[in-house]
Design a protein around this motif. Structure first.
Motif, short mmCIF file in Angstrom:
data_model
loop_
_atom_site.label_atom_id
_atom_site.label_comp_id
_atom_site.label_asym_id
_atom_site.label_seq_id
_atom_site.Cartn_x
_atom_site.Cartn_y
_atom_site.Cartn_z
N GLU A 86 0.88 -1.21 -0.09
CA GLU A 86 0.01 0.12 -0.16
C GLU A 86 0.72 1.17 0.10
O GLU A 86 0.44 2.23 -0.45
N TRP A 89 1.30 2.80 -3.45
CA TRP A 89 0.03 3.35 -4.23
C TRP A 89 -0.31 4.68 -3.78
O TRP A 89 -0.10 5.00 -2.92
N LYS A 92 -5.63 4.36 -2.12
CA LYS A 92 -5.78 3.06 -1.20
C LYS A 92 -6.59 1.92 -2.32
O LYS A 92 -7.41 2.12 -3.01
N ASN A 373 1.50 -2.16 -8.61
CA ASN A 373 1.21 -0.92 -7.95
C ASN A 373 0.16 0.15 -8.72
O ASN A 373 0.44 0.31 -9.99
#
Length: 400
Positions: A86, A89, A92, A373
């Motif tokens: 995460e 990224w 989210k 990603n």
């Protein structure tokens, strides 16, 4: 705010994307409940099968055809998605944010929750317009595809429940294309995950002992690297070849040793091999055995996964399902490229029991971001995919 946010199909897609059915330790129940609501809204038969364990459900939405004795059509997809990092990224990964350009960011947006809900979008159109088909359609949602189909399609195809589907043909996932041309996959390479145990003489790190595990590892590893280089050369020298047309081998794990001044008694190595369609499996295995013998005595190997050679789905007039698929593609004026899938999908298990299968995700002019990603799919591409599936499903489900 994107103009697509109020679109019914986009809302359904984003709802599905927000379910974090992510490895490891997936709770599939939210997916099951989402699909139960979809089946109710579409007036489709709904059932859940558990081929191995109640934690790994197979969800089936069924629309009975006017000639149910004909072999059925499977619209296959999988519910699980791969892990996320995460911190890399910008959105989210399970919020399904949509930006001003219509990009929908989420894990699974390309691989492959999009396809599952695009099928449903096409079926929704047919239902609302009272369009019926000769053949029964099963929209199947499988677990565990991202970890090899274990406790998913691999086990499901051997159940009585699967046999009762009377499947004649399956559509499944493909890969996005960054160009105008759509990718269409008719076969897959055989996946072999090979585990080697490489023994040797242990001792003090200051000595020059003979027959150490490290020496044997080097010799065996060099053989695989030489073979790998030969396949890289094949690709470079023939522009008509794609990655799915050659055999790939890669070192994925090496284990061994206890501390820096001790020569270990053993190393373990894992090779991920994907055997091209033209490879003789027995000859390839004998080549590995020879390499082990040449590297030194005592080397053993076994398979974490060893898939048999599976016949490719025919893409000529001998396959009426593909003819119907291709007719839809031609009527839509789409450009396609037939390929061997570079990875592995649930289609390999279907082909393995004699069911022709085509991998196709209607995503062109889209960067390939599966497992990456900031995975995203543009809303306009998603909606166009539903239109494409309308034509394809109509053609194959009305096949005599």
């Amino acid at each position: 705010m994107s103009a697509y946010e109020s679109n019914e199909e986009i809302q359904i897609f984003r709802e599905y994307l927000r379910i974090p059915s992510v490895h490891p330790n997936i709770d599939y129940e939210p997916c099951v409940e989402f699909l139960r609501r979809q089946a109710s809204d579409l007036d489709l038969e709904f059932r859940v099968e558990y081929p191995k364990t109640e934690k790994k459900p197979v969800v089936i939405l069924t629309w009975i055809g006017t000639q149910p004795e004909l072999p059925s059509i499977i619209l296959n997809s999988h519910m699980d998605v791969v892990p996320v990092f995460e911190e890399f990224w910008t959105h989210k990964p399970f919020d399904a944010d949509i930006d001003e350009n219509g990009k929908i960011f989420a894990r699974g947006s390309q691989d492959m929750k999009c396809v599952g809900t695009q099928y449903l979008g096409a079926l929704r159109y047919f239902k609302r317009n009272n369009i019926q088909f000769k053949r029964t359609i099963h929209a199947t949602f499988l677990p565990e595809e991202e970890v090899g189909g274990v406790e998913g399609m691999r086990d499901f195809i051997h159940t009585d429940s699967f046999k009762k589907l009377n499947a004649g043909f399956s559509l499944d996932e493909g890969i996005a294309s960054p160009t105008d041309t759509f990718n269409v996959f008719y076969a897959e390479r055989s996946i072999w995950h090979i585990q080697f145990e490489i023994p040797g003489n242990p001792g003090h790190g200051s000595l020059l002992l003979k027959n150490t595990a490290g020496e044997k590892l080097e010799k065996l590893l060099n053989r695989f690297i030489e073979f790998r280089d030969s396949q890289v050369k094949r690709l470079a020298e023939n522009p008509d070849l794609l990655i799915g047309d050659v055999t790939t081998v890669n070192v994925t794990q090496i284990h061994g040793g206890v501390q820096s001044n001790v020569i270990p008694p053993e190393f373990k190595m894992v090779i991920d091999a994907r055997l091209a369609l033209d490879v003789n499996h027995a000859e390839f295995e004998n080549m590995i055995k020879k390499w082990c013998e040449e590297a030194g005595e005592g080397i053993k190997f076994d398979y974490e996964q060893k898939q048999p050679k599976v016949e490719a789905t025919k893409t000529d007039k001998s396959n009426p399902y593909f003819t119907a698929f291709k007719s839809a593609i031609d009527e839509l004026g789409l450009d396609i490229k037939l390929q061997v899938f570079p990875g592995g999908t649930d289609s390999r298990y279907l082909r393995g029991v004699g069911i022709p299968a085509i991998g196709f995700s209607p995503m062109n002019n889209t960067p390939v971001l599966l497992h990456d990603n900031d995975e995203f799919l543009r809303a306009d591409v998603y909606l166009k995919g539903i239109e494409i599936y309308k034509k394809i499903i109509s053609n194959i489900a009305n096949l005599d």
